[in-house]
Design a protein around this motif. Sequence first.
Motif, PDB file in Angstrom:
ATOM      1  N   ARG A 248      41.812 -64.686 -10.868  1.00  0.00           N
ATOM      2  CA  ARG A 248      42.341 -63.713  -9.907  1.00  0.00           C
ATOM      3  C   ARG A 248      43.218 -62.712 -10.651  1.00  0.00           C
ATOM      4  N   VAL A 249      43.154 -61.457 -10.239  1.00  0.00           N
ATOM      5  CA  VAL A 249      43.930 -60.420 -10.911  1.00  0.00           C
ATOM      6  C   VAL A 249      44.422 -59.407  -9.880  1.00  0.00           C
ATOM      7  N   ARG A 250      45.674 -58.965 -10.064  1.00  0.00           N
ATOM      8  CA  ARG A 250      46.261 -57.918  -9.207  1.00  0.00           C
ATOM      9  C   ARG A 250      46.285 -56.616  -9.992  1.00  0.00           C
ATOM     10  N   CYS A 251      45.853 -55.556  -9.357  1.00  0.00           N
ATOM     11  CA  CYS A 251      45.777 -54.253 -10.026  1.00  0.00           C
ATOM     12  C   CYS A 251      46.182 -53.153  -9.063  1.00  0.00           C
ATOM     13  N   LEU A 252      46.451 -51.999  -9.633  1.00  0.00           N
ATOM     14  CA  LEU A 252      46.654 -50.794  -8.839  1.00  0.00           C
ATOM     15  C   LEU A 252      45.308 -50.124  -8.625  1.00  0.00           C
ATOM     16  N   LEU A 253      44.999 -49.757  -7.385  1.00  0.00           N
ATOM     17  CA  LEU A 253      43.783 -48.991  -7.116  1.00  0.00           C
ATOM     18  C   LEU A 253      44.098 -47.549  -7.504  1.00  0.00           C
ATOM     19  N   LEU A 254      43.639 -47.181  -8.695  1.00  0.00           N
ATOM     20  CA  LEU A 254      44.037 -45.905  -9.288  1.00  0.00           C
ATOM     21  C   LEU A 254      43.313 -44.719  -8.666  1.00  0.00           C
ATOM     22  N   SER A 255      41.984 -44.838  -8.481  1.00  0.00           N
ATOM     23  CA  SER A 255      41.214 -43.711  -7.949  1.00  0.00           C
ATOM     24  C   SER A 255      39.833 -44.179  -7.523  1.00  0.00           C
TER      25      SER A 255
ATOM     26  N   SER B 118      49.057 -48.425 -15.781  1.00  0.00           N
ATOM     27  CA  SER B 118      49.703 -47.247 -15.217  1.00  0.00           C
ATOM     28  C   SER B 118      51.157 -47.544 -14.833  1.00  0.00           C
ATOM     29  N   PRO B 119      52.077 -46.595 -15.086  1.00  0.00           N
ATOM     30  CA  PRO B 119      53.459 -46.775 -14.613  1.00  0.00           C
ATOM     31  C   PRO B 119      53.535 -46.944 -13.100  1.00  0.00           C
ATOM     32  N   LYS B 120      52.564 -46.378 -12.398  1.00  0.00           N
ATOM     33  CA  LYS B 120      52.549 -46.502 -10.935  1.00  0.00           C
ATOM     34  C   LYS B 120      52.378 -47.955 -10.491  1.00  0.00           C
ATOM     35  N   PHE B 121      51.749 -48.778 -11.339  1.00  0.00           N
ATOM     36  CA  PHE B 121      51.563 -50.196 -11.006  1.00  0.00           C
ATOM     37  C   PHE B 121      52.923 -50.896 -10.919  1.00  0.00           C
ATOM     38  N   VAL B 122      53.783 -50.645 -11.907  1.00  0.00           N
ATOM     39  CA  VAL B 122      55.117 -51.257 -11.897  1.00  0.00           C
ATOM     40  C   VAL B 122      55.955 -50.691 -10.750  1.00  0.00           C
ATOM     41  N   ARG B 123      55.855 -49.377 -10.545  1.00  0.00           N
ATOM     42  CA  ARG B 123      56.591 -48.763  -9.431  1.00  0.00           C
ATOM     43  C   ARG B 123      56.196 -49.392  -8.092  1.00  0.00           C
ATOM     44  N   ARG B 124      54.888 -49.619  -7.918  1.00  0.00           N
ATOM     45  CA  ARG B 124      54.415 -50.202  -6.657  1.00  0.00           C
ATOM     46  C   ARG B 124      54.875 -51.657  -6.517  1.00  0.00           C
ATOM     47  N   LEU B 125      54.936 -52.383  -7.644  1.00  0.00           N
ATOM     48  CA  LEU B 125      55.444 -53.760  -7.598  1.00  0.00           C
ATOM     49  C   LEU B 125      56.895 -53.789  -7.124  1.00  0.00           C
ATOM     50  N   PHE B 126      57.696 -52.836  -7.608  1.00  0.00           N
ATOM     51  CA  PHE B 126      59.090 -52.755  -7.163  1.00  0.00           C
ATOM     52  C   PHE B 126      59.174 -52.423  -5.673  1.00  0.00           C
ATOM     53  N   GLU B 127      58.298 -51.535  -5.213  1.00  0.00           N
ATOM     54  CA  GLU B 127      58.308 -51.174  -3.795  1.00  0.00           C
ATOM     55  C   GLU B 127      57.965 -52.374  -2.914  1.00  0.00           C
TER      56      GLU B 127
ATOM     57  N   ILE C 186      63.729 -44.672  -6.886  1.00  0.00           N
ATOM     58  CA  ILE C 186      63.428 -44.628  -8.316  1.00  0.00           C
ATOM     59  C   ILE C 186      63.311 -43.158  -8.717  1.00  0.00           C
ATOM     60  N   ASP C 187      64.272 -42.678  -9.525  1.00  0.00           N
ATOM     61  CA  ASP C 187      64.313 -41.261  -9.892  1.00  0.00           C
ATOM     62  C   ASP C 187      63.661 -40.961 -11.230  1.00  0.00           C
ATOM     63  N   ALA C 188      63.611 -41.929 -12.120  1.00  0.00           N
ATOM     64  CA  ALA C 188      63.003 -41.699 -13.432  1.00  0.00           C
ATOM     65  C   ALA C 188      62.327 -42.986 -13.876  1.00  0.00           C
ATOM     66  N   PHE C 189      61.253 -42.813 -14.659  1.00  0.00           N
ATOM     67  CA  PHE C 189      60.409 -43.968 -14.990  1.00  0.00           C
ATOM     68  C   PHE C 189      59.756 -43.737 -16.342  1.00  0.00           C
ATOM     69  N   ALA C 190      59.730 -44.769 -17.168  1.00  0.00           N
ATOM     70  CA  ALA C 190      59.034 -44.687 -18.458  1.00  0.00           C
ATOM     71  C   ALA C 190      58.506 -46.073 -18.800  1.00  0.00           C
ATOM     72  N   ARG C 191      57.277 -46.125 -19.319  1.00  0.00           N
ATOM     73  CA  ARG C 191      56.666 -47.431 -19.583  1.00  0.00           C
ATOM     74  C   ARG C 191      55.774 -47.404 -20.813  1.00  0.00           C
TER      75      ARG C 191
END
Length: 407
Positions: free
Chosen positions: A177-184, A200-209, A222-227
């Motif tokens: 089993r794997v969790r992923c961000l649906l990118l496009s 994608s950095p959006k994956f970590v951002r979504r996990l926090f949300e 979240i105002d700034a993000f780097a990964r």
Amino acid sequence: MSSEILSVLEYMEKEKGISRVEMIATIANALKTAAQKGINSGQELRIDINPKNGQLHAWSLMKVVDSVGNPKTEIHVEKAQAVKPGAMLGDMIEREIDPSTLGRIAAQTARQAVMQRLRQFEKDRIYDDFKDQVGNIVTGTVRRRERNDLFVDLGKAEAVLLGKEQVPGEDYQPGERVRCLLLSIDSTPRGPEIILSRASPKFVRRLFELEVTEIADGTVRIDAFAREPGYRTKIAVTSTDPKVDPVGACVGARGARVKTIVRELGGEKIDIVKFFPGPREMVIEALKPAVPREINIDERNHRIVLRVATDDLAVVIGRKGQNARLTSRLIGWRLDIEEFKAEGDDPVGAAVSALVKAFNLPDEVARRLVGMGINSPAVFEGVTEEDLVEGGFAPEEAHDIIARTQK
């Protein structure tokens, strides 16, 4: 044939969700097109299928004339009146024909049309089911690996986790089993292709949300993000409520919230800092626990020069420059890091600088003088040209040095 059509209609409606009306229109159009290209070429046809019992009826459309030139499209007025009493010259009448005369080619074409419509429906359904999930996290089962790409079963469709969207060091086997961000969702000749991502950095951002309720309800932002996937992530957060500590909310009680995210990311380190709009405050916050000794900001070139103590240098730069790169991305400024040396840390350098400044000597000459023990302007009192020659200077050099010190 009616029972076969009925079974097709029922299957499509119950199993695939395609309405009877839509399928009837597809079958009728396919039969009509194929028949007009086959033995019934040149005829105008109308085909009707009863949605309740699947009964098929076909009619040939013919024009009433007094002299028949084309028997496939024209009918004599007397025959027309037998079919439709009161028919007059120029009228169009429908004469029913046996559906079996449409031919086997028409039946095969209808079958192909049904299969094509089914494939198109599957493509449309996949797009409709997942178009609103772009940017969300989905869970699936790894099916297979092709080259560097993983194909993941999402239940209703198959998606692909491209090699470039995978995290270095992670390795999933079929059945996991794997969790992923649906990118496009990309359009391809084979239909919509669902692209997943774990890098994608959006994956970590979504996990926090999902994990931090304060981010989900807008209290924390979240105002700034780097990964750098698989290694480290830095995020800067603020709070819209002065009573809420944004960093504490993201970390959770005893680090519970951030630990959950770290486990999902396979141990990737996460730094959570408070966001400041000014670059000076932001860079100080981002580099903690290291403390810069000097900060020079070049507004024009969007550049920050940091000088840090020797003990903090390794912490600020990080492994392979990772911490410095992430901090630079986080604040959006170029970051140059230098070692800070307080006055007295380099006595030789300080002595050389003092001689150069006092007597306008070349740096190399001043360094040779310091090597002889002449480490300050005061020491020159009583020094002669002979002393300098004995120290290794040429007579001309010695004369020039003494002349400079006496100006």
